[in-house]
Design an enzyme around this catalytic site. Structure first.
Site, PDB file in Angstrom:
ATOM      1  N   HIS A 108      39.503  41.820  44.923  1.00 36.80           N
ATOM      2  CA  HIS A 108      38.092  42.207  44.764  1.00 36.80           C
ATOM      3  C   HIS A 108      37.929  43.656  45.184  1.00 36.80           C
ATOM      4  CE1 HIS A 108      33.698  42.126  45.000  1.00 36.80           C
ATOM      5  NE2 HIS A 108      33.771  41.049  44.253  1.00 36.80           N
TER       6      HIS A 108
ATOM      7  N   ASP B 260      35.807  33.681  41.066  1.00 36.98           N
ATOM      8  CA  ASP B 260      36.254  33.120  39.782  1.00 36.98           C
ATOM      9  C   ASP B 260      37.389  32.121  39.917  1.00 36.98           C
ATOM     10  OD1 ASP B 260      35.426  36.257  38.570  1.00 36.98           O
ATOM     11  OD2 ASP B 260      34.561  34.404  37.812  1.00 36.98           O
TER      12      ASP B 260
HETATM   13  C1  SDX Z   1      34.112  39.382  39.737  1.00 38.86           C
HETATM   14  O1  SDX Z   1      32.361  43.521  41.651  1.00 38.86           O
HETATM   15  C2  SDX Z   1      31.916  42.309  41.832  1.00 38.86           C
HETATM   16  O2  SDX Z   1      31.125  42.022  42.716  1.00 38.86           O
HETATM   17  C3  SDX Z   1      32.406  41.300  40.826  1.00 38.86           C
HETATM   18  C4  SDX Z   1      32.087  39.844  41.132  1.00 38.86           C
HETATM   19  C5  SDX Z   1      30.614  39.549  40.996  1.00 38.86           C
HETATM   20  O3  SDX Z   1      30.145  38.569  41.607  1.00 38.86           O
HETATM   21  O4  SDX Z   1      29.955  40.224  40.149  1.00 38.86           O
HETATM   22  O5  SDX Z   1      32.514  39.513  42.437  1.00 38.86           O
HETATM   23  C6  SDX Z   1      32.776  38.914  40.125  1.00 38.86           C
HETATM   24  O6  SDX Z   1      34.235  40.064  38.762  1.00 38.86           O
HETATM   25  C7  SDX Z   1      35.292  39.028  40.601  1.00 38.86           C
HETATM   26  C8  SDX Z   1      36.611  39.668  40.102  1.00 38.86           C
HETATM   27  C9  SDX Z   1      37.147  38.855  38.931  1.00 38.86           C
HETATM   28  N1  SDX Z   1      38.340  39.517  38.357  1.00 38.86           N
HETATM   29  C10 SDX Z   1      39.563  39.028  38.570  1.00 38.86           C
HETATM   30  O7  SDX Z   1      39.814  38.049  39.243  1.00 38.86           O
HETATM   31  C11 SDX Z   1      40.665  39.792  37.836  1.00 38.86           C
HETATM   32  C12 SDX Z   1      41.857  40.019  38.776  1.00 38.86           C
HETATM   33  N2  SDX Z   1      41.491  40.938  39.832  1.00 38.86           N
HETATM   34  C13 SDX Z   1      41.918  42.304  39.708  1.00 38.86           C
HETATM   35  O8  SDX Z   1      41.995  42.803  38.412  1.00 38.86           O
HETATM   36  C14 SDX Z   1      41.258  43.226  40.733  1.00 38.86           C
HETATM   37  O9  SDX Z   1      41.395  42.642  41.969  1.00 38.86           O
HETATM   38  C15 SDX Z   1      39.809  43.618  40.554  1.00 38.86           C
HETATM   39  C16 SDX Z   1      39.535  44.115  39.187  1.00 38.86           C
HETATM   40  C17 SDX Z   1      38.915  42.471  40.852  1.00 38.86           C
HETATM   41  C18 SDX Z   1      39.522  44.736  41.555  1.00 38.86           C
HETATM   42  O10 SDX Z   1      40.235  45.797  41.144  1.00 38.86           O
HETATM   43  P1  SDX Z   1      40.381  47.173  41.973  1.00 38.86           P
HETATM   44  O11 SDX Z   1      39.437  47.215  43.099  1.00 38.86           O
HETATM   45  O12 SDX Z   1      40.357  48.272  40.980  1.00 38.86           O
HETATM   46  O13 SDX Z   1      41.829  47.023  42.626  1.00 38.86           O
HETATM   47  P2  SDX Z   1      43.163  47.502  41.946  1.00 38.86           P
HETATM   48  O14 SDX Z   1      43.316  46.882  40.585  1.00 38.86           O
HETATM   49  O15 SDX Z   1      43.243  48.987  42.058  1.00 38.86           O
HETATM   50  O16 SDX Z   1      44.250  46.819  42.895  1.00 38.86           O
HETATM   51  C19 SDX Z   1      44.557  47.371  44.178  1.00 38.86           C
HETATM   52  C20 SDX Z   1      45.966  46.866  44.498  1.00 38.86           C
HETATM   53  C21 SDX Z   1      46.931  47.100  43.351  1.00 38.86           C
HETATM   54  O17 SDX Z   1      48.214  47.186  43.936  1.00 38.86           O
HETATM   55  P3  SDX Z   1      49.049  48.538  43.671  1.00 38.86           P
HETATM   56  O18 SDX Z   1      49.195  48.630  42.179  1.00 38.86           O
HETATM   57  O19 SDX Z   1      48.186  49.645  44.255  1.00 38.86           O
HETATM   58  O20 SDX Z   1      50.330  48.281  44.428  1.00 38.86           O
HETATM   59  O21 SDX Z   1      45.938  45.424  44.660  1.00 38.86           O
HETATM   60  C22 SDX Z   1      46.700  44.822  43.612  1.00 38.86           C
HETATM   61  C23 SDX Z   1      46.884  45.862  42.535  1.00 38.86           C
HETATM   62  O22 SDX Z   1      48.084  45.632  41.822  1.00 38.86           O
HETATM   63  N3  SDX Z   1      45.870  43.740  43.054  1.00 38.86           N
HETATM   64  C24 SDX Z   1      46.358  42.675  42.438  1.00 38.86           C
HETATM   65  C25 SDX Z   1      45.243  41.929  42.080  1.00 38.86           C
HETATM   66  N4  SDX Z   1      44.125  42.546  42.461  1.00 38.86           N
HETATM   67  C26 SDX Z   1      44.527  43.692  43.058  1.00 38.86           C
HETATM   68  N5  SDX Z   1      47.631  42.297  42.172  1.00 38.86           N
HETATM   69  C27 SDX Z   1      47.771  41.127  41.513  1.00 38.86           C
HETATM   70  N6  SDX Z   1      46.739  40.336  41.133  1.00 38.86           N
HETATM   71  C28 SDX Z   1      45.477  40.702  41.410  1.00 38.86           C
HETATM   72  N7  SDX Z   1      44.459  39.934  41.022  1.00 38.86           N
END
Ligand code: SDX
Length: 373
Positions: free
Chosen positions: A259, A310
């Site tokens: 998140h 989710d």
């Molecule tokens: C919702 O914003 C909100 O409030 C949204 C929400 C709401 O109520 O409206 O809460 C609802 O949208 C929840 C999120 C649903 N999406 C997912 O579950 C998709 C999977 N999650 C990721 O894509 C990610 O965690 C995000 C998009 C939610 C957040 O992305 P960020 O803040 O841009 O973080 P990032 O992608 O830059 O990740 C930071 C690090 C990375 O590692 P490095 O590449 O730097 O080594 O954390 C890792 C990422 O690879 N990481 C994950 C991960 N989430 C972050 N690695 C594997 N799986 C994941 N899900």
């Protein structure tokens, strides 16, 4: 000022609607903790709270309930159009398109004062569930039944989805709590899209259509559908470890985890996890919950990741017998209330939202006639 990719940590507005405390893992709607609201409130009471800034008294809640109940029908012309759309159309694109159409039949569509926008917010909050339920009936050639005005939003959705079968109390209560948990979340991507649109003084239907299109993305609301797809692909608890370990080896994103704001567990996941466990035990089908719990353990151990709203909502909706490509539309049904609250707040003290870009392209190039290129 350095560019913050994805506007991470950028404060884009002041708001009194919702506080997401990422470090403590707390979520507050208008001063009330989500744990309190999930335990004691109803979705329609939360809608009132989000729009009017305080809990309603009995008469106020009854009035909103009646107005929602009286507005669940959608215009016949919209139903007729839906019946012409390809049966394999994605429910979120159906919701986006039908919502956009509603403005053509809405008496207040060209009004933008607060009272007109509250009326439109009420109609949209009442109509979106009907669009989603009717679409599932239309694409599977099932009968469309009329909404029952005395049904709550959760009950009405399930009643229409199952072509008139009266929903059981456990399903209604579970969905009602899920709607509370998904109603509002500060400046998430879809709410921010709604505020940017509203700030141009466009109409509410346009701002909500922008929000639906934004929520559809798998990095946002679309994640819950990816979670159930993953659970069904894994199939059995015994296959979870190898599947998840391979995902991590392939550097794939684990849907339902991570998140932008929460650095600890998403407080909503606590309630959805409990609900998934309870529904699974009630149905004598605990594997989806058990698989989810094992995935959660692995994600924490291997990547230090916490699940978000989710993740467990996927198994909850699946146990409620909701088709999996309706999971994100249900998110939209609920978040409609949060989008409306932010649109109303934006218009109370509006200024066009227009950030700048840091230009990193070429400069001082001289035009060359096409013959010389
Ligand atoms: C919702 O914003 C909100 O409030 C949204 C929400 C709401 O109520 O409206 O809460 C609802 O949208 C929840 C999120 C649903 N999406 C997912 O579950 C998709 C999977 N999650 C990721 O894509 C990610 O965690 C995000 C998009 C939610 C957040 O992305 P960020 O803040 O841009 O973080 P990032 O992608 O830059 O990740 C930071 C690090 C990375 O590692 P490095 O590449 O730097 O080594 O954390 C890792 C990422 O690879 N990481 C994950 C991960 N989430 C972050 N690695 C594997 N799986 C994941 N899900």
């Amino acid at each position: 000022m350095p560019v913050k990719r994805g506007l991470e940590d950028v404060i884009a507005a002041e708001s009194s609607i919702c506080k997401v405390d990422g470090n403590k893992g707390r979520l507050i709607y208008r001063g009330y903790d989500i744990d309190d609201l999930a335990e004691h409130s109803t979705f329609e009471e939360v809608v009132y709270l989000l729009w009017f800034g305080r809990l309603p008294d009995k008469a106020e809640l009854e009035k909103l309930h009646k107005e929602l109940g009286a507005n669940r029908r959608i215009p016949e012309e919209v139903v007729k159009m839906m019946k012409q759309w390809p049966k394999e159309a994605v429910p979120m694109e159906v919701l986006r398109t039908a919502t956009s159409m509603l403005s053509m039949y809405d008496a207040d569509s060209h009004e933008n004062d607060r009272d007109a926008n509250v009326r439109k917010a009420t109609r949209l909050t009442a109509q979106l569930p009907t669009i989603v339920a009717y679409w599932d009936c239309i694409r599977s050639n099932r009968e469309l039944v009329d909404p029952k005005p005395d049904h709550s939003t959760a009950a009405s959705f399930l009643h229409l989805l199952h072509s008139g079968k009266e929903p059981d109390e456990v399903s209604v209560k579970s969905l009602d709590v899920a709607l509370i948990l998904h109603a509002e979340h500060e400046l998430n991507a879809s709410t921010f899209a709604a505020r940017v649109a509203a700030a141009t003084l466009t109409d509410m239907h346009s701002a909500v259509t922008a929000a639906i299109g934004t929520l559809k993305g798998p990095l946002h609301g679309g994640a819950n559908q990816e979670v159930i797809k993953m659970l069904l692909e894994i199939g059995e608890l015994s296959k979870v470890d190898s599947y998840i370990k391979k995902m991590f080896e392939d550097h794939k994103k684990l849907m339902g985890f991570g998140h932008r704001v929460y650095k600890v567990q998403d407080p909503r996941a606590f309630h959805l996890r409990k609900m998934s466990d309870k529904l699974g035990r009630g149905a004598g089908e605990t594997k989806w919950y058990e698989m989810s719990a094992r995935i959660e353990e692995l994600a924490k151990e291997e990547k230090g990741l916490n699940c978000n709203v989710d993740f467990y909502s996927a198994s909850v909706y699946y146990m409620l017998g909701i088709p999996r490509d309706l999971f994100t539309p249900i998110f939209a049904i609920s978040r409609m209330s949060g989008w409306a609250a932010h649109i109303l707040e934006q218009l109370e003290d509006n200024r066009l939202i227009r950030p700048e870009g840091e230009y990193v392209g070429k400069t001082d190039l001289k035009y060359v006639a096409i013959e010389q290129r």
